[in-house]
Design a protein around this motif. Structure first.
Motif, PDB file in Angstrom:
ATOM      1  N   VAL A   5       5.793   1.171   4.998  1.00  0.00           N
ATOM      2  CA  VAL A   5       4.611   0.980   4.159  1.00  0.00           C
ATOM      3  C   VAL A   5       5.034   1.243   2.726  1.00  0.00           C
ATOM      4  CG1 VAL A   5       2.243   1.689   3.731  1.00  0.00           C
ATOM      5  CG2 VAL A   5       3.163   1.808   6.048  1.00  0.00           C
ATOM      6  N   SER A   7       4.135   1.190  -1.463  1.00  0.00           N
ATOM      7  CA  SER A   7       3.011   1.230  -2.395  1.00  0.00           C
ATOM      8  C   SER A   7       3.467   1.600  -3.790  1.00  0.00           C
ATOM      9  CB  SER A   7       1.963   2.240  -1.932  1.00  0.00           C
ATOM     10  OG  SER A   7       0.889   2.279  -2.855  1.00  0.00           O
ATOM     11  N   PHE A  19      -4.171   4.625   0.825  1.00  0.00           N
ATOM     12  CA  PHE A  19      -3.966   3.736   1.966  1.00  0.00           C
ATOM     13  C   PHE A  19      -2.605   3.856   2.646  1.00  0.00           C
ATOM     14  CE2 PHE A  19      -7.456   0.478   0.785  1.00  0.00           C
ATOM     15  CZ  PHE A  19      -8.396   1.230   1.469  1.00  0.00           C
ATOM     16  N   PRO A  20      -1.488   3.939   1.917  1.00  0.00           N
ATOM     17  CA  PRO A  20      -0.205   4.025   2.625  1.00  0.00           C
ATOM     18  C   PRO A  20      -0.127   5.241   3.543  1.00  0.00           C
ATOM     19  CG  PRO A  20       0.165   3.742   0.272  1.00  0.00           C
ATOM     20  CD  PRO A  20      -1.303   3.894   0.476  1.00  0.00           C
ATOM     21  N   HIS A  23      -2.620   4.668   6.547  1.00  0.00           N
ATOM     22  CA  HIS A  23      -2.071   3.678   7.481  1.00  0.00           C
ATOM     23  C   HIS A  23      -0.889   4.253   8.254  1.00  0.00           C
ATOM     24  CE1 HIS A  23      -3.859   0.177   4.913  1.00  0.00           C
ATOM     25  NE2 HIS A  23      -4.754   0.779   5.653  1.00  0.00           N
ATOM     26  N   ALA A  26      -2.097   6.717  10.898  1.00  0.00           N
ATOM     27  CA  ALA A  26      -2.675   6.018  12.055  1.00  0.00           C
ATOM     28  C   ALA A  26      -1.578   5.441  12.934  1.00  0.00           C
ATOM     29  CB  ALA A  26      -3.632   4.926  11.583  1.00  0.00           C
ATOM     30  N   ARG A  27      -0.564   4.863  12.323  1.00  0.00           N
ATOM     31  CA  ARG A  27       0.562   4.305  13.087  1.00  0.00           C
ATOM     32  C   ARG A  27       1.298   5.404  13.846  1.00  0.00           C
ATOM     33  NH1 ARG A  27       1.083  -1.349  13.445  1.00  0.00           N
ATOM     34  NH2 ARG A  27       0.327  -2.214  11.514  1.00  0.00           N
TER      35      ARG A  27
END
Length: 78
Positions: A5, A7, A19-20, A23, A26-27
């Motif tokens: 990811v 950014s 967000f990075p 995300h 979550a991953r």
């Protein structure tokens, strides 16, 4: 799955800046192997005062999310 990811969003847009981390968390929680690569303005997010001041819309403060990222063992490349 391995995921990178990237950014460059900094504190001027708190939601995009978070967000990075959101995300990647979550991953990682889903059993994947994310990594985060920060460049440009996003590098400043690694400073404690900046991370503490970034509060994305509808999400926890970045400092809290960043603690979870570290706890999950997500590699950070700055």
């Amino acid at each position: 799955m391995k995921v990178l990811v990237k950014s460059a969003w900094g504190s001027d847009d708190p939601t995009k800046a978070a967000f990075p981390f959101l995300h990647a968390n979550a991953r990682a929680e889903g059993g994947h192997h994310p990594q985060i690569f920060l460049l440009g303005e996003a590098v400043s997010l690694m400073r404690d005062p900046v991370a503490s001041a970034v509060v994305p819309v509808g999400w926890p403060p970045l400092a809290e999310t960043l603690r979870a990222t570290v706890a999950l063992g997500v590699p950070l490349h700055v």
